[in-house]
Design a protein around this motif. Structure first.
Motif, PDB file in Angstrom:
ATOM      1  N   ASP A 113       0.827  -1.211   0.000  1.00 37.78           N
ATOM      2  CA  ASP A 113       0.000   0.000   0.000  1.00 37.78           C
ATOM      3  C   ASP A 113       0.862   1.263   0.000  1.00 37.78           C
ATOM      4  N   ASN A 114       1.803   1.342  -0.971  1.00 36.30           N
ATOM      5  CA  ASN A 114       2.677   2.506  -1.111  1.00 36.30           C
ATOM      6  C   ASN A 114       3.469   2.802   0.159  1.00 36.30           C
ATOM      7  N   GLY A 115       3.806   1.741   0.895  1.00 30.91           N
ATOM      8  CA  GLY A 115       4.601   1.911   2.104  1.00 30.91           C
ATOM      9  C   GLY A 115       3.795   2.284   3.332  1.00 30.91           C
ATOM     10  N   GLU A 116       2.471   2.409   3.183  1.00 25.34           N
ATOM     11  CA  GLU A 116       1.631   2.786   4.331  1.00 25.34           C
ATOM     12  C   GLU A 116       1.434   1.621   5.296  1.00 25.34           C
ATOM     13  N   GLY A 117       1.817   0.429   4.874  1.00 27.84           N
ATOM     14  CA  GLY A 117       1.717  -0.742   5.729  1.00 27.84           C
ATOM     15  C   GLY A 117       2.902  -1.643   5.501  1.00 27.84           C
ATOM     16  N   VAL A 118       3.008  -2.658   6.329  1.00 30.06           N
ATOM     17  CA  VAL A 118       4.099  -3.617   6.186  1.00 30.06           C
ATOM     18  C   VAL A 118       3.551  -5.020   6.434  1.00 30.06           C
ATOM     19  N   TRP A 119       3.918  -5.943   5.528  1.00 36.47           N
ATOM     20  CA  TRP A 119       3.628  -7.361   5.751  1.00 36.47           C
ATOM     21  C   TRP A 119       4.787  -7.921   6.560  1.00 36.47           C
ATOM     22  N   LEU A 120       4.489  -8.621   7.635  1.00 36.84           N
ATOM     23  CA  LEU A 120       5.566  -9.138   8.467  1.00 36.84           C
ATOM     24  C   LEU A 120       5.163 -10.426   9.154  1.00 36.84           C
ATOM     25  N   ALA A 121       6.174 -11.113   9.670  1.00 34.13           N
ATOM     26  CA  ALA A 121       5.979 -12.361  10.403  1.00 34.13           C
ATOM     27  C   ALA A 121       6.204 -12.081  11.886  1.00 34.13           C
ATOM     28  N   LEU A 122       5.262 -12.529  12.718  1.00 35.05           N
ATOM     29  CA  LEU A 122       5.363 -12.371  14.166  1.00 35.05           C
ATOM     30  C   LEU A 122       5.534 -13.744  14.813  1.00 35.05           C
ATOM     31  N   ASP A 123       6.232 -13.778  15.935  1.00 35.81           N
ATOM     32  CA  ASP A 123       6.413 -15.022  16.677  1.00 35.81           C
ATOM     33  C   ASP A 123       5.085 -15.432  17.309  1.00 35.81           C
ATOM     34  N   THR A 124       4.627 -16.625  16.993  1.00 37.74           N
ATOM     35  CA  THR A 124       3.297 -17.060  17.426  1.00 37.74           C
ATOM     36  C   THR A 124       3.175 -17.134  18.942  1.00 37.74           C
ATOM     37  N   ASN A 125       4.135 -17.727  19.630  1.00 40.54           N
ATOM     38  CA  ASN A 125       4.043 -17.854  21.090  1.00 40.54           C
ATOM     39  C   ASN A 125       4.008 -16.484  21.758  1.00 40.54           C
ATOM     40  N   SER A 126       4.866 -15.583  21.305  1.00 41.71           N
ATOM     41  CA  SER A 126       4.897 -14.243  21.885  1.00 41.71           C
ATOM     42  C   SER A 126       3.608 -13.483  21.581  1.00 41.71           C
ATOM     43  N   LEU A 127       3.077 -13.662  20.369  1.00 38.96           N
ATOM     44  CA  LEU A 127       1.826 -13.001  20.009  1.00 38.96           C
ATOM     45  C   LEU A 127       0.675 -13.519  20.856  1.00 38.96           C
ATOM     46  N   ASN A 128       0.625 -14.829  21.100  1.00 37.92           N
ATOM     47  CA  ASN A 128      -0.444 -15.390  21.931  1.00 37.92           C
ATOM     48  C   ASN A 128      -0.394 -14.825  23.352  1.00 37.92           C
ATOM     49  N   LYS A 129       0.798 -14.669  23.908  1.00 40.26           N
ATOM     50  CA  LYS A 129       0.934 -14.068  25.244  1.00 40.26           C
ATOM     51  C   LYS A 129       0.456 -12.624  25.234  1.00 40.26           C
ATOM     52  N   PHE A 130       0.794 -11.916  24.165  1.00 40.55           N
ATOM     53  CA  PHE A 130       0.364 -10.526  24.021  1.00 40.55           C
ATOM     54  C   PHE A 130      -1.156 -10.437  23.970  1.00 40.55           C
ATOM     55  N   ILE A 131      -1.782 -11.359  23.241  1.00 43.00           N
ATOM     56  CA  ILE A 131      -3.241 -11.375  23.126  1.00 43.00           C
ATOM     57  C   ILE A 131      -3.891 -11.704  24.471  1.00 43.00           C
ATOM     58  N   GLN A 132      -3.287 -12.641  25.215  1.00 42.75           N
ATOM     59  CA  GLN A 132      -3.833 -13.029  26.521  1.00 42.75           C
ATOM     60  C   GLN A 132      -3.803 -11.881  27.523  1.00 42.75           C
ATOM     61  N   GLN A 133      -2.860 -10.971  27.339  1.00 42.17           N
ATOM     62  CA  GLN A 133      -2.750  -9.826  28.238  1.00 42.17           C
ATOM     63  C   GLN A 133      -3.781  -8.740  27.934  1.00 42.17           C
ATOM     64  N   GLY A 134      -4.476  -8.904  26.821  1.00 45.89           N
ATOM     65  CA  GLY A 134      -5.478  -7.908  26.430  1.00 45.89           C
ATOM     66  C   GLY A 134      -4.970  -7.047  25.301  1.00 45.89           C
ATOM     67  N   VAL A 135      -5.423  -7.336  24.104  1.00 46.65           N
ATOM     68  CA  VAL A 135      -4.924  -6.623  22.930  1.00 46.65           C
ATOM     69  C   VAL A 135      -5.605  -5.264  22.811  1.00 46.65           C
ATOM     70  N   PRO A 136      -4.830  -4.196  22.621  1.00 44.36           N
ATOM     71  CA  PRO A 136      -5.426  -2.873  22.405  1.00 44.36           C
ATOM     72  C   PRO A 136      -6.306  -2.862  21.156  1.00 44.36           C
ATOM     73  N   ALA A 137      -7.340  -2.055  21.191  1.00 43.15           N
ATOM     74  CA  ALA A 137      -8.267  -1.991  20.058  1.00 43.15           C
ATOM     75  C   ALA A 137      -7.542  -1.570  18.782  1.00 43.15           C
ATOM     76  N   SER A 138      -6.550  -0.695  18.914  1.00 44.45           N
ATOM     77  CA  SER A 138      -5.850  -0.216  17.719  1.00 44.45           C
ATOM     78  C   SER A 138      -5.079  -1.348  17.033  1.00 44.45           C
ATOM     79  N   PHE A 139      -4.616  -2.340  17.816  1.00 39.55           N
ATOM     80  CA  PHE A 139      -3.935  -3.482  17.208  1.00 39.55           C
ATOM     81  C   PHE A 139      -4.918  -4.317  16.402  1.00 39.55           C
TER      82      PHE A 139
END
Length: 232
Positions: A113-139
């Motif tokens: 999208d003309n650099g307005e975004g980035v496709w990336l790979a996130l670590d699944t275990n770390s992401l799951n912990k982040f989600i369990q802590q309560g993901v901000p609405a903006s995420f």
């Protein structure tokens, strides 16, 4: 983000077996390889060491200078992180005329999208912990997981190729995100890089051969930063 369906359509149109070689399989295979190489060259920088070509490519992808610098800064930070972990397991490639950070066997950062975004790979275990802590609405608004193949590539497997996937891949839209959230997302991507170095599939020789030093030359000049080269 690359439109894989469009790429497959282009490939199918341009990489077709030679009907006249149906009785000579070897010649048919050679014809296919040549056609594929022609397509590959048409979708990449002509000179991977050219700073001029790199500049033209990146300015065409992200015409807005502030947006372009943001993506290049994100890319530079990731390069420094992976280089700290293993200098032989990363490269910058330009397949489909899009600069991508490859870590081991995996695409890791790709602008869209003309650099307005980035496709990336996130670590699944770390992401799951982040989600369990309560993901901000903006995420939740900014993060869009990749769809299943062939439209997307939502998961990466480790080098055994049989264990549970260790990445969650998708698009992060800066338009919809709280700027304060990016450092956390960046850490999730750095954790993926670390995991990929530890248990991921190793980089192929042909990937290393496609590394673009021209992109790094342009980044150094544009950002005024010291950015390392991978070890051959």
């Amino acid at each position: 983000m690359i439109d894989w369906v469009d790429w497959q359509a282009r490939l199918s149109r341009r990489w077709k077996p030679a009907r006249s070689c149906c009785f000579v399989p070897l010649l048919g295979i050679c014809y296919d390889i040549c056609q594929y190489q022609i397509l590959w060259r048409s979708l990449s920088m002509n000179n991977l060491n050219s700073e001029t070509e790199a500049k033209a490519l990146l300015e065409s992808i992200a015409p807005d200078k502030s947006v372009r610098r943001r993506y290049l800064t994100i890319l530079a930070n990731a390069i420094i992180e992976v280089n700290r972990l293993d200098r032989r397991q990363w490269a910058i490639t330009t397949f489909m005329d899009v600069p991508r950070l490859v870590v081991g066997h995996y695409y890791t950062y790709t602008p869209y999208d003309n650099g307005e975004g980035v496709w990336l790979a996130l670590d699944t275990n770390s992401l799951n912990k982040f989600i369990q802590q309560g993901v901000p609405a903006s995420f939740q608004q900014a993060w869009r997981p990749d769809p299943p193949p062939p439209e997307g590539y939502p998961r990466y497997k480790d080098r055994s190729r049989v264990h549970n996937p260790f990445s969650t891949n998708g698009c992060y839209d800066f338009h919809k995100a709280d700027p304060k959230l990016w450092p956390k997302v960046e850490q999730l991507s750095f954790q993926f890089i670390s995991t990929a170095i530890d248990i991921g599939q190793r980089m192929r020789r042909d990937t290393r051969a496609r590394h673009s030093s021209g992109i790094l030359k342009y980044m150094r000049k544009e950002l005024g930063r010291s950015i390392p080269d991978p070890k051959p």
